[in-house]
Design an enzyme around this catalytic site. Sequence first.
Site, PDB file in Angstrom:
ATOM      1  N   LYS A 195       1.867  26.700  -7.756  1.00 23.07           N
ATOM      2  CA  LYS A 195       1.106  25.457  -7.592  1.00 23.07           C
ATOM      3  C   LYS A 195       0.098  25.614  -6.463  1.00 23.07           C
ATOM      4  O   LYS A 195       0.478  25.689  -5.290  1.00 23.07           O
ATOM      5  CB  LYS A 195       2.028  24.271  -7.267  1.00 23.07           C
ATOM      6  CG  LYS A 195       1.235  22.963  -7.385  1.00 23.07           C
ATOM      7  CD  LYS A 195       1.803  21.822  -6.613  1.00 23.07           C
ATOM      8  CE  LYS A 195       1.273  21.672  -5.217  1.00 23.07           C
ATOM      9  NZ  LYS A 195      -0.161  21.391  -5.079  1.00 23.07           N
ATOM     10  N   GLU A 269       5.834  30.310   5.285  1.00 25.17           N
ATOM     11  CA  GLU A 269       4.750  30.685   6.207  1.00 25.17           C
ATOM     12  C   GLU A 269       4.097  29.381   6.642  1.00 25.17           C
ATOM     13  O   GLU A 269       3.432  28.728   5.838  1.00 25.17           O
ATOM     14  CB  GLU A 269       3.737  31.604   5.508  1.00 25.17           C
ATOM     15  CG  GLU A 269       4.294  32.964   5.124  1.00 25.17           C
ATOM     16  CD  GLU A 269       4.686  33.817   6.318  1.00 25.17           C
ATOM     17  OE1 GLU A 269       4.120  33.629   7.411  1.00 25.17           O
ATOM     18  OE2 GLU A 269       5.584  34.663   6.156  1.00 25.17           O
ATOM     19  N   CYS A 303      -4.392  29.748   9.888  1.00 27.43           N
ATOM     20  CA  CYS A 303      -3.073  29.499  10.494  1.00 27.43           C
ATOM     21  C   CYS A 303      -2.876  30.339  11.746  1.00 27.43           C
ATOM     22  O   CYS A 303      -2.233  29.913  12.688  1.00 27.43           O
ATOM     23  CB  CYS A 303      -1.971  29.773   9.484  1.00 27.43           C
ATOM     24  SG  CYS A 303      -2.067  31.414   8.777  1.00 27.43           S
ATOM     25  N   GLU A 398      -1.216  21.423  16.164  1.00 27.63           N
ATOM     26  CA  GLU A 398      -2.179  22.236  15.417  1.00 27.63           C
ATOM     27  C   GLU A 398      -3.387  21.369  15.073  1.00 27.63           C
ATOM     28  O   GLU A 398      -3.241  20.336  14.424  1.00 27.63           O
ATOM     29  CB  GLU A 398      -1.487  22.716  14.134  1.00 27.63           C
ATOM     30  CG  GLU A 398      -2.245  23.764  13.380  1.00 27.63           C
ATOM     31  CD  GLU A 398      -1.489  24.231  12.142  1.00 27.63           C
ATOM     32  OE1 GLU A 398      -0.841  23.402  11.475  1.00 27.63           O
ATOM     33  OE2 GLU A 398      -1.567  25.425  11.842  1.00 27.63           O
TER      34      GLU A 398
HETATM   35  P1  NAD Z   1       0.609  21.096   3.239  1.00 27.38           P
HETATM   36  O1  NAD Z   1       1.982  21.422   3.694  1.00 27.38           O
HETATM   37  O2  NAD Z   1       0.170  19.683   3.304  1.00 27.38           O
HETATM   38  O3  NAD Z   1       0.438  21.517   1.698  1.00 27.38           O
HETATM   39  C1  NAD Z   1       0.654  22.839   1.277  1.00 27.38           C
HETATM   40  C2  NAD Z   1       1.006  22.810  -0.194  1.00 27.38           C
HETATM   41  O4  NAD Z   1       2.253  22.140  -0.364  1.00 27.38           O
HETATM   42  C3  NAD Z   1       0.018  22.080  -1.089  1.00 27.38           C
HETATM   43  O5  NAD Z   1      -0.080  22.767  -2.312  1.00 27.38           O
HETATM   44  C4  NAD Z   1       0.682  20.718  -1.288  1.00 27.38           C
HETATM   45  O6  NAD Z   1       0.318  20.071  -2.493  1.00 27.38           O
HETATM   46  C5  NAD Z   1       2.139  21.111  -1.336  1.00 27.38           C
HETATM   47  N1  NAD Z   1       3.084  20.064  -0.955  1.00 27.38           N
HETATM   48  C6  NAD Z   1       2.858  18.955  -0.197  1.00 27.38           C
HETATM   49  N2  NAD Z   1       4.017  18.255  -0.057  1.00 27.38           N
HETATM   50  C7  NAD Z   1       4.983  18.942  -0.731  1.00 27.38           C
HETATM   51  C8  NAD Z   1       6.385  18.749  -0.919  1.00 27.38           C
HETATM   52  N3  NAD Z   1       7.033  17.704  -0.398  1.00 27.38           N
HETATM   53  N4  NAD Z   1       7.060  19.677  -1.634  1.00 27.38           N
HETATM   54  C9  NAD Z   1       6.437  20.754  -2.143  1.00 27.38           C
HETATM   55  N5  NAD Z   1       5.107  20.989  -2.006  1.00 27.38           N
HETATM   56  C10 NAD Z   1       4.384  20.092  -1.293  1.00 27.38           C
HETATM   57  O7  NAD Z   1      -0.365  22.064   4.026  1.00 27.38           O
HETATM   58  P2  NAD Z   1      -1.953  22.151   3.917  1.00 27.38           P
HETATM   59  O8  NAD Z   1      -2.513  20.985   4.661  1.00 27.38           O
HETATM   60  O9  NAD Z   1      -2.368  22.358   2.501  1.00 27.38           O
HETATM   61  O10 NAD Z   1      -2.262  23.519   4.680  1.00 27.38           O
HETATM   62  C11 NAD Z   1      -2.477  23.590   6.026  1.00 27.38           C
HETATM   63  C12 NAD Z   1      -1.230  24.110   6.720  1.00 27.38           C
HETATM   64  O11 NAD Z   1      -0.853  25.375   6.183  1.00 27.38           O
HETATM   65  C13 NAD Z   1      -1.452  24.354   8.190  1.00 27.38           C
HETATM   66  O12 NAD Z   1      -0.345  23.864   8.909  1.00 27.38           O
HETATM   67  C14 NAD Z   1      -1.522  25.872   8.308  1.00 27.38           C
HETATM   68  O13 NAD Z   1      -1.166  26.378   9.560  1.00 27.38           O
HETATM   69  C15 NAD Z   1      -0.566  26.285   7.239  1.00 27.38           C
HETATM   70  N6  NAD Z   1      -0.819  27.685   6.807  1.00 27.38           N
HETATM   71  C16 NAD Z   1       0.055  28.657   7.193  1.00 27.38           C
HETATM   72  C17 NAD Z   1      -0.172  29.985   6.830  1.00 27.38           C
HETATM   73  C18 NAD Z   1       0.771  31.083   7.261  1.00 27.38           C
HETATM   74  O14 NAD Z   1       0.699  32.178   6.709  1.00 27.38           O
HETATM   75  N7  NAD Z   1       1.651  30.859   8.214  1.00 27.38           N
HETATM   76  C19 NAD Z   1      -1.293  30.299   6.057  1.00 27.38           C
HETATM   77  C20 NAD Z   1      -2.157  29.287   5.685  1.00 27.38           C
HETATM   78  C21 NAD Z   1      -1.907  27.964   6.062  1.00 27.38           C
END
Ligand code: NAD
Length: 504
Positions: A195, A269, A303, A398
């Site tokens: 997804k 991650e 990230c 963050e």
């Molecule tokens: P997010 O957690 O809001 O969403 C990530 C994904 O999870 C999306 O596809 C979203 O639709 C889905 N999602 C949301 N709620 C969910 C739930 N309850 N159950 C399952 N899936 C769900 O994050 P974001 O805003 O899309 O991304 C930004 C974040 O990602 C930042 O905190 C960043 O640091 C982190 N990030 C981490 C890495 C890493 O490798 N550590 C890499 C990239 C981004």
Amino acid sequence: MTMKWNPATGTVAAAHGCLPSGCLNGQTLWIGNSWEAAAEGEGLAVISPRDGQALLRIACAKADDIDRAVVSARAALPGWRNMDGVAREKILRAIATGLRANASAFSLLETLDAGRPLRDTVHSAERAAGLFEFYAGLASKIMGRLAPQQSGRTGLIEYEPFGVFAAITPWNYPLSNAVTKLAPILACGNTVVLKPAELTPLVTLLLAEVMAEAGLPTGVVNIVTGDGATGATLVNHPGIDRVSFTGSTATGRTIAEAAARRLNGCILELGGKSPMLVFGDADLARAADAAIFTTFSNQGQTCTSCNRILVDNSVREAFTHLCEERLARLRIGDPLDPATQVGSVVSHGQIERIESLVRDNGGRTIGLPNYRPVPGGAFIRPRIIDVTDSTSPLVREEIFGPVMTLQGFTSDDQAYELANATEYGLAASVWTSSLARSEAARHRIEAGIVWINCVHALSPALPVSGHKNSGMGSEYGLEAIEQHMRLKTTVQMSGAWASPFNND
Ligand code: NAD
């Protein structure tokens, strides 16, 4: 399917020209190698942050759609996991070739969908191809071993695939986020339902057809577009054997809770608040280049961005001056302009999030002669903020936007204390010309990856593993095998087995 940006056709037409024709009109669920619409609902609009235009309507998958995708992945599992490793390797290499052949289409889609400058996204397909090749090489080389046993008994320790993965990705590097999941999942013989983030799903749709054209068997990869509720339904589906998630720490926690209930584990991650330590003996010009790059590339939405700058007070003024000079030179604006270095953030909602954190502490105003936003786009002025209160949310939470914070330190002990004063532990960058300091930094910094006199030096061979609230498990490297396969031990007797009861 290759396409170059043509201003005459407009951005919406350009996006449609890059996408598979079958996935337009809300048919964005890739299940069993064909495009489907969701069983219900109007779907979601995908808006380009470059100019606010609606690029596509995607399906928002619900329980029935997810069920079909999981059934498809499970049906494909026996064929894929039992395939000879060399045959799997060939298919993964063909996917790498397909990525390269479609590099301009991937680049254009990623730029339109995420606002990442074209000068960055032109490299996305090549990096993705390299990752597929790294894991392709492993697909045929994952071997078990024999444990020493008494005569007449053979003990075999081997890895087997987990089964059906749920993979969920964020919006910041859409192609990299997807292939970082897919390459090891597939190399290890698993099948998957992926997804992508609702804000940037487009490259994943193109990737689906590129993988099918490369010979990936039907059902091995299925894609369900949708929102957070779609993700939650997917991770809680009883047909999922393991979850691989990249995203925020808050969402990661809910996924870990679901995995704990089912005792099937997950790879997480998550977020970061990574420091950059600039010691008094550092090459300040290079350190300032690094500080500007790590803070403002991809508009700060990385990230592992080390945008929490900690600088020795003895060089603070000189270092600040070097950073400001560089910031003033940045070309900020239309991500489709090949000269642009900083594009738009992912959405207007993201601007509100960033502003809510920096509002009370707007930072120093720096003239930005090259700041040229596109009307309607999600642009925000990059800034540098001096922070004296080490409990400020600016240095604890963050920000995920183009904001650099600067804090001073007077001793090495204080530098490490400030560096570790965070719930996160994803990455760190250290600038020093002292070998002793480099060595100390390696031990004293609480982070999964420490860059010394460099930043964002990544490779498929280097594992990234978030410490503290930045994650569980790891991605990249040989270590990924253990995250994507489970152990099985087999003991075989060549002679007759005698029951210990027989001695009674
Ligand atoms: P997010 O957690 O809001 O969403 C990530 C994904 O999870 C999306 O596809 C979203 O639709 C889905 N999602 C949301 N709620 C969910 C739930 N309850 N159950 C399952 N899936 C769900 O994050 P974001 O805003 O899309 O991304 C930004 C974040 O990602 C930042 O905190 C960043 O640091 C982190 N990030 C981490 C890495 C890493 O490798 N550590 C890499 C990239 C981004």
